[in-house]
Structures are given as C-alpha cells and as structure tokens.
Write an enzyme that holds these catalytic residues in place. Structure first.
Site, PDB file in Angstrom:
ATOM      1  N   HIS A 287       0.828  -1.213   0.000  1.00 50.67           N
ATOM      2  CA  HIS A 287       0.000   0.000   0.000  1.00 50.67           C
ATOM      3  C   HIS A 287       0.862   1.264   0.000  1.00 50.67           C
ATOM      4  O   HIS A 287       2.101   1.217   0.152  1.00 50.67           O
ATOM      5  CB  HIS A 287      -0.959  -0.001   1.191  1.00 50.67           C
ATOM      6  CG  HIS A 287      -0.300   0.065   2.538  1.00 50.67           C
ATOM      7  ND1 HIS A 287       0.276   1.211   3.040  1.00 50.67           N
ATOM      8  CD2 HIS A 287      -0.131  -0.890   3.499  1.00 50.67           C
ATOM      9  CE1 HIS A 287       0.758   0.979   4.250  1.00 50.67           C
ATOM     10  NE2 HIS A 287       0.532  -0.298   4.552  1.00 50.67           N
ATOM     11  N   CYS A 304       2.724  -4.830   6.890  1.00 55.07           N
ATOM     12  CA  CYS A 304       2.483  -4.573   5.473  1.00 55.07           C
ATOM     13  C   CYS A 304       3.773  -4.148   4.777  1.00 55.07           C
ATOM     14  O   CYS A 304       4.801  -3.898   5.417  1.00 55.07           O
ATOM     15  CB  CYS A 304       1.440  -3.465   5.297  1.00 55.07           C
ATOM     16  SG  CYS A 304      -0.224  -3.941   5.795  1.00 55.07           S
TER      17      CYS A 304
END
Length: 358
Positions: A287, A304
């Site tokens: 992301h 992440c």
C-alpha cells in the site's frame, strides 16, 4: 404312427433394455444418476431430457451401456428414449423433491482477467459431507493442456491450481456440477456454479525485506522498481511473511486497526490507507504511505509493505488478482492456508490434499 420332430431353428433373441432408476419411479435419488443398459445387444441412441434440457451422458466403449455424466436434477420429470437394434423404449421417471443447498462462492468471477498464479477457490457455507463426490463433480476445462489438481484445506474450502503458473492468454471454464449432489438429509444441490476467466499478462513482484526493495517484472521485462518498508518484526504479527503470495483484492482506501489493542496501548494504530492491494489473510497489503524517510532504509511497518504513494498507485493500477508477490528476508513463513498462499506447497504435497488421491 410315429411323428418325426422338426429340425432345430435358431430364433433371434430380442434385445432387452434395463433402466435405473426404473421408468415410472416417483422418488428417484438424484445422486445415483441414470444408467441404461442394452441386454444382449447395443444401444443405437439415448436421449434424456429434464425440464426441457438435455441430460448429458456417455456410452461405454462397446455401446452396451450409457451413464449420465452428473447427478440428476431434484424434483424433476426425466424423459427417456433408448433405441437398440430391434426396439425403442420410452418413458419417464421423477426425482425426489429436495431442499436446495446454498451454492458456494467461486473465485475467479465470471469474465475476470486474472494473474498467472490465480487459483480456483470454492468456498462452501456448510461442511461438505462427501469431498470425493463433490470433487468428481468439479470440471476445469482450459483451452490448452494444463496439469493441475484439487486440494482441500477444510470441509468448506476446495482449491484448484495448475502445477506451474498459467500461460498468459489461457482461457479457462470451470463448472461445479452440484445439481443433484446430497449435502445433508433431504438437502441437494440445485445449481451448477460456473465461471469462465482469462489469464492476462504475466506480472510478478519480488520483495526483499532485508534490502528494502521491490521489483516488478511484466512479461519477462523489468516494469517497476520501488523502495519499500516492511514489518518492524517486534512481534510475530508485525513481521511480514516470507513466501509466494498472490494478490487477492485491491481497494482505494482501507481502514487498518491494530489487532488486540485499544487506544492508549503501545503500538496502537487506526489509519486510513490508500491504494491497498491485499496479499494475505493476516492483514498484509502492499500500500501507499508517505514515509520516504524509512522506505529503502528501515522496516518500520506493522507487517504490510508500503511504498511511496506514486509507486504504490502504479502497483495498484497494474495489479490483477492472482499476480504472484514473492517476499524474502524474514523469519516468518507464509502458511499455505493464509490467504492464497497455495504456491507454498510442493506439487506432491498439493496432490496429496485431493479427496481422490490414491
């Protein structure tokens, strides 16, 4: 007076026809299918319809027997005509009425263009009582030869994948012939979920968490490079998993909240994240995040992989579901059942998970 007997005469024996379920039956069991046999001869033709639709079947190689390919539709009149060399038999029978089973969820979606690692994932709402019967009802038809197989991760999830990544451009038709299969007492399948999908271009990503770099290749050529920051690894949940991931979904904005923590706790967070591409079920995404001070230098995320917003947007815009994302450099391996971590299994281990494995 003595009567002389006539010489022996060989008569032509009529060809009988055996049909199961019998013509006239009112409560035929759907998952037993339909069998038609010529006794003492061969079948010239067999025609069967149910609710006006043809019932598919196959002849034995010597045409002495015909069997339906799949289970029969519940609560339906079946019209049968069988022709042998010397007779024609016609009639009907009816299958028992059943409660419809809830259809499973199938990925990919009909008409979807997918990445080269894309599996076929079938998710049932309730446990499957007979995995082997259901697996036999699955039909995968690629437009070119492909070796592949099914693996059951639970009583509710069956997954098909090829032995190696798909060739770009492959067109695949999947059908779950569940109509007539028994899922519980009095509960039978009444639909055949299906999806036809196409494999798009080949795009795969390689993320090295130790070097904080991500490279993306498309059709064998370098398409993008980006500096990244991965999980800080202070806990297991904040450690990025290593292994072969697949992109599963993407959203323009995703709210991310720290698990099992509340406001005021150490490392609590509640953030809206842009251009998020999910790669596991343990909260991992690729992301956007505007922390260029860490990207390319330090791993400071909560698990992440984040990249500069413009780079993350490029990845978001160019990703298809099923694109491989290979991550290396951490001590936390991706479990095969975590998201679509299916490529973590060797081919032999994969085949061993089939309900039809010998």
């Amino acid at each position: 007076m003595t009567l002389l007997g006539c010489s022996p005469v060989t008569a032509l024996t009529p060809i009988g026809v055996a049909i199961s379920p019998a013509l006239g039956e009112k409560r035929a069991v759907p998952d037993r299918g339909l069998t038609i046999k010529a006794l003492g001869g061969t079948l010239r033709s067999v025609t069967v319809t149910a609710a006006g639709l043809p019932v598919l079947g196959r002849y034995h190689h010597n045409r002495t027997e015909w069997r339906s390919s799949w289970s029969l539709r519940p609560g339906t009149d079946h019209l049968v005509t069988a022709v042998t060399t010397d007779r024609r038999v016609s009639g009907r029978f009816r299958t028992l009425t059943a409660t419809p089973a809830t259809p499973p969820k199938v990925d990919p979606l009909p008409g979807e263009t997918v990445g080269v690692g894309m599996p076929i994932v079938v998710e049932f709402k309730v446990p499957v009582p007979d995995r082997a019967a259901v697996e036999r009802a699955f039909e995968v038809v690629p437009d070119r030869p492909v070796e592949g197989g099914w693996h059951w991760f639970s009583d509710t999830q069956a997954v098909w994948r090829p032995r190696s990544y798909w060739q770009p451009g492959t067109r695949v038709r999947f059908t779950a012939h569940l109509t007539g299969l028994r899922f519980a007492p009095g509960v039978y399948g009444t639909t055949d979920p299906s999806a036809t999908f196409v494999v798009g271009r080949s795009m795969s990503s390689h993320i090295d968490t130790a070097n904080h770099r991500m490279t993306v290749h498309r059709d064998g050529l370098l398409a993008q490079e980006m500096a990244i920051s991965a999980g800080m690894a202070t806990t297991k949940e904040y450690t990025t998993t290593s292994g072969v991931h697949l992109t599963m979904e993407k959203k323009e904005k995703v709210r991310m909240v720290s698990p099992r923590r509340k406001p005021g706790d150490p490392e609590y967070y509640d953030l809206m994240i842009d251009h998020a591409v999910r790669i596991s079920n343990s909260g991992e995404y690729v992301h956007a995040k505007d922390n260029t001070w860490a990207q390319g230098r330090l791993n400071v995320s909560h698990g992440c992989v984040n990249a500069r917003p413009d780079k993350a947007k490029w990845f978001f815009d160019n990703s298809l579901r099923g694109d491989p994302v290979v991550i290396v450099g951490t001590d936390r391996p991706l479990e095969p059942a975590n998201g679509w971590g299916f490529w973590q299994l060797t081919w032999n281990a994969w085949k061993a998970g089939s309900a039809l494995a010998s």
